[in-house]
Design an enzyme around this catalytic site. Structure first.
Site: not given
Length: 313
Positions: A141-143, A246
């Site tokens: 998904e592109f956010i 991380d």
């Protein structure tokens, strides 16, 4: 060698149905994802011989009819990142010509584990596979990130909610080994925290440091610390909780609605405070910690005892 993993996602839940894992991360060559266009999906990965598997997936199972633009996205230091704009929205794609699909597969499993808690926002992974010739890719998904600083109070609260929701009945570890940056991270299931941390975190890092830098002084000091770990955690109940693994500033951001977003995980189930190991370069303030401990399941007396023992060491 091969890695075969299938999992089913139903709404926001994730369950591992069958996992076959052998060898080190770098030796998996054939991985296959098969996606079903339903509310639940089964994913299976396998090497393909198509010329451009990224475009093939986007124009196939991704539902797009046209890729309008491909543009680079900055911020990564291990893989190449690009944004694919299509007629049905945008996709975020990472590629790496030097590493097989197993690294991205482990990342996808971690993202799905966090996504399934339905607490804090993470990019949803769609597809992992090998590139033609060599290398691998992950499509997710592109956010669209916002420009303002992350709401630290909300970040702390949602991180604690994720940890409360993400628990393990197998002990400390994770379904697969993964990487933290480019460093291998061993996640073999272990029944108690002290053994897991001694063997697969601090002890393992000390071994790598000695092998690479021959720093015997650091190694010997680390070995002395390892001997004190049972005392530090004596009489303290530790529940394995889902960790990002991380959590430094480069892996924390916010979307256009100023909702916290965490990405690029090195997930495992561990002591909740292990999440703060990277806090020295995450910029957490008092609002983060206050909100975190407001919803944390830990009570204050064990924290106080543990803190006092740390001060003695």
């Amino acid at each position: 060698m091969a890695l075969l993993l299938s999992f089913t996602r139903l709404d926001s839940s994730l369950s591992i149905n069958k996992t076959h894992f052998s060898g080190s991360l770098g030796r998996h060559r054939h991985i296959h994802w098969r996606c079903q266009p339903t509310h639940s999906f089964r994913v299976r990965m396998m090497a393909t011989s198509h010329e451009d598997p990224i475009r093939e997936w986007i124009l196939g199972e991704g539902g797009a009819k046209e890729i309008k633009r491909v543009s680079p996205v900055g911020g990564g230091c291990i893989s190449v990142a690009n944004r694919y704009d299509t007629d049905v929205g945008s996709f975020f794609v990472k590629t790496n010509r030097d590493i097989g699909p197993s690294m991205f597969e482990a990342e996808a499993i971690g993202l799905n584990a966090m996504y399934s808690t339905n607490t804090i926002r993470v990019p949803k992974p769609f597809k992992v596979g090998p590139l033609l010739g060599r290398g691998s890719y992950i499509i997710m998904e592109f956010i669209d990130f916002g420009s303002s600083r992350t709401d630290q109070a909300k970040l702390g609260r949602e991180l604690a909610q994720m940890q409360k929701a993400g628990t393990s009945d197998k002990g400390f570890g994770f379904m697969v080994d993964n990487t933290i940056g480019s460093t291998p991270q061993v996640n073999s299931w272990t029944s108690d925290w002290v053994t897991f941390y001694s063997r697969h975190r601090l002890g393992y890092q000390l071994q790598l440091s000695q092998q690479q830098y021959r720093d015997n002084d650091i190694y010997e000091k680390g070995q002395r610390l390892l001997k004190h770990l049972p005392t530090l955690f004596k009489d303290i109940e530790i529940k394995p909780t889902l960790l990002h693994g991380d959590l430094w500033s480069g892996n924390i951001c916010s979307d256009k609605n100023n909702e916290p977003v965490i990405l690029d995980p090195a997930c495992y189930y561990g002591h909740n405070e292990a999440e703060f190991g990277m806090s020295w370069c995450a910029g957490f303030g008092s609002s983060f910690y206050n909100s975190y401990f407001e919803v944390s399941f830990l009570i204050f007396s064990p924290q106080t005892i543990c803190k006092q023992k740390r001060m003695l060491i």
